[in-house]
Design an enzyme around this catalytic site. Sequence first.
Site, short mmCIF file in Angstrom:
data_model
loop_
_atom_site.label_atom_id
_atom_site.label_comp_id
_atom_site.label_asym_id
_atom_site.label_seq_id
_atom_site.Cartn_x
_atom_site.Cartn_y
_atom_site.Cartn_z
N ASP A 150 0.82 -1.22 0.00
CA ASP A 150 0.00 0.00 0.00
C ASP A 150 0.85 1.26 0.00
O ASP A 150 0.44 2.30 0.52
CB ASP A 150 -0.95 0.04 1.22
CG ASP A 150 -1.72 -1.26 1.38
OD1 ASP A 150 -2.28 -1.71 0.38
OD2 ASP A 150 -1.74 -1.82 2.50
N ARG A 172 -10.15 -2.27 5.23
CA ARG A 172 -9.67 -2.40 6.61
C ARG A 172 -8.77 -1.22 6.98
O ARG A 172 -7.93 -0.81 6.17
CB ARG A 172 -8.83 -3.68 6.75
CG ARG A 172 -9.65 -4.94 6.78
CD ARG A 172 -8.78 -6.16 7.02
NE ARG A 172 -7.97 -6.50 5.86
CZ ARG A 172 -7.20 -7.58 5.79
NH1 ARG A 172 -7.09 -8.39 6.82
NH2 ARG A 172 -6.51 -7.85 4.70
N GLN A 180 1.69 -6.29 -3.58
CA GLN A 180 2.11 -6.41 -2.17
C GLN A 180 3.52 -5.81 -2.02
O GLN A 180 3.78 -4.83 -2.68
CB GLN A 180 2.04 -7.87 -1.68
CG GLN A 180 0.63 -8.41 -1.57
CD GLN A 180 0.17 -9.10 -2.82
OE1 GLN A 180 0.94 -9.78 -3.47
NE2 GLN A 180 -1.08 -8.92 -3.16
N LYS A 226 2.09 2.25 -4.98
CA LYS A 226 2.72 1.75 -6.22
C LYS A 226 1.85 2.08 -7.43
O LYS A 226 2.36 2.37 -8.49
CB LYS A 226 2.89 0.23 -6.15
CG LYS A 226 3.89 -0.22 -5.12
CD LYS A 226 4.03 -1.73 -5.13
CE LYS A 226 2.77 -2.46 -4.70
NZ LYS A 226 2.39 -2.26 -3.31
N GLY A 239 -4.42 -4.14 -4.58
CA GLY A 239 -5.40 -3.11 -4.91
C GLY A 239 -4.68 -1.82 -5.21
O GLY A 239 -4.06 -1.24 -4.34
N HIS A 240 -4.72 -1.44 -6.46
CA HIS A 240 -4.07 -0.19 -6.83
C HIS A 240 -5.14 0.87 -7.06
O HIS A 240 -6.04 0.68 -7.87
CB HIS A 240 -3.25 -0.35 -8.10
CG HIS A 240 -1.99 -1.10 -7.89
ND1 HIS A 240 -1.34 -1.17 -6.68
CD2 HIS A 240 -1.24 -1.83 -8.74
CE1 HIS A 240 -0.26 -1.89 -6.81
NE2 HIS A 240 -0.17 -2.32 -8.04
P1 GDP Z 1 -0.70 0.61 -3.73
O1 GDP Z 1 -1.39 -0.71 -3.60
O2 GDP Z 1 0.74 0.51 -3.32
O3 GDP Z 1 -0.92 1.27 -5.04
O4 GDP Z 1 -1.34 1.56 -2.66
P2 GDP Z 1 -2.88 1.96 -2.50
O5 GDP Z 1 -3.44 2.27 -3.85
O6 GDP Z 1 -3.59 0.98 -1.67
O7 GDP Z 1 -2.76 3.24 -1.62
C1 GDP Z 1 -2.23 4.34 -2.08
C2 GDP Z 1 -3.21 5.47 -1.83
O8 GDP Z 1 -2.49 6.62 -1.57
C3 GDP Z 1 -4.08 5.79 -3.02
O9 GDP Z 1 -5.31 6.27 -2.60
C4 GDP Z 1 -3.29 6.89 -3.72
O10 GDP Z 1 -4.07 7.74 -4.51
C5 GDP Z 1 -2.74 7.61 -2.56
N1 GDP Z 1 -1.46 8.26 -2.79
C6 GDP Z 1 -0.42 7.83 -3.56
N2 GDP Z 1 0.61 8.69 -3.47
C7 GDP Z 1 0.21 9.69 -2.63
C8 GDP Z 1 0.85 10.86 -2.13
O11 GDP Z 1 1.99 11.15 -2.41
N3 GDP Z 1 0.12 11.62 -1.23
C9 GDP Z 1 -1.14 11.31 -0.87
N4 GDP Z 1 -1.74 12.10 -0.01
N5 GDP Z 1 -1.77 10.21 -1.34
C10 GDP Z 1 -1.09 9.42 -2.20
#
Ligand code: GDP
Length: 434
Positions: free
Chosen positions: A15, A302, A223, A18, A42-43
Amino acid sequence: MVRTNIAVLGAQWGDEGKGKIVDMLTPHFSTVARYQGGHNAGHTVYVDGRKFVLHLIPSGILHPGVTCIIGNGVVVDPEALFKEVDELARLGTSVDGRLLVSEKAHVILPYHRELDVLSEARRGERKIGTTSRGIGPAYEDKVGRRGIRVCDLLGDREALATEVRENVSARNRIIKDSTLDWRPVFDQLVGHGERMKPWVADVSLVLHQTMAAGKSVMFEGAQATLLDIDHGTYPFVTSSNASVGGICTGLGVAPKAIGGVLGVAKAYTTRVGEGPLPTELTGELADRLRETGQEYGSSTGRPRRCGWYDAVVVRYSARINGLDAIALTKLDVLDGLPEVRICTGYQTPWGQVTEFPADLRVLAAAEPIYETLPGWTRPTKGATRIDELPAEARRYVARLEEVSGVACGLISTGSDRNETIITPGAAVERWTSA
Ligand code: GDP
């Protein structure tokens, strides 16, 4: 178009954001390939204010003309895949001719979900905190050499019928009083095979040909390193190799094909599910990080556990993956805090530890050793140049680079593609300027 094939993977417990990083780097690549995991990833990506949550298909699909690959190391739930394809179509994005699924990928069967729930229930207090989507049981069947692969859905029907019959009767033995009939499972799988047919390919060959033609590929991790089945906090891990080694086995590409590795790390630490988290915070500060950072699972909703940046973790990740650079995300979430902390080592009953321990008892007993730095009042949110950052934020980033042993090639200051700083002269700039 650059020529370097790069890996983008999680350097912490997942999370890290990515999705955004892969999405914004995608225009520099012809192909994005996923090598492990399932639809438990989940992206979340925002494009022009619209929210997309992708679980199985690489987020590169949102860019017209980019080929997206699901490798043999991924376990595929056909229904989840169809749902995503249909949702993308509804939002105006077609996968036709751009989505390839490895013929060697293993299939998640309908009852794998049940087995997942059952296995968690049996662990009681020691539960892993899985997403209950059947990913673990599908990998168990793969390693147990009784899995069903995508090519099996398209091949000899008799052979498939035998496999399904045996698998279902094995499952009936595990689940008490269960008398699941193999026939509907078989019929469903045949139907799934028909729909998947146009996407099925020898993705190792496709990748080889793509690279031989001088086109570049991005390998997308799901992950993260600390959730890797071998190098993560076992048993609180996922069932596949999320770290860089998974690329070779999960796509059928040689190590030499990987020209660079970008580790995505948050400016603090989060973890969803169970298992030790040395820098975990509780109370007001944890709530503040969780709310500001919207730290709720994009797959499950969660709440995520939140803590300070742990340099022991990222240093370990840098070693395991050979990180060329960090993409530091969510720096803006720390805006306005009076002070910020970096964990540089652990104090344990067995002495001071600066390398990430294998034994979870050590990790569970670890007291973080912190360096405290001043916070910043001027927001970093939306900054696109390093010199726009307040001096304290720059100092925090510089110190974090020092103790992690890797430079930040990219700093993310918001969820939008544009809210990004590409560090001049660092790896990411080199990869993306050609
Ligand atoms: P992933 O699985 O690694 O892609 O992570 P997630 O998508 O679960 O969580 C990332 C969340 O953080 C998403 O809602 C993104 O839009 C948000 N996000 C990503 N980079 C940033 C950032 O630099 N600042 C903020 N505030 N939110 C971000």
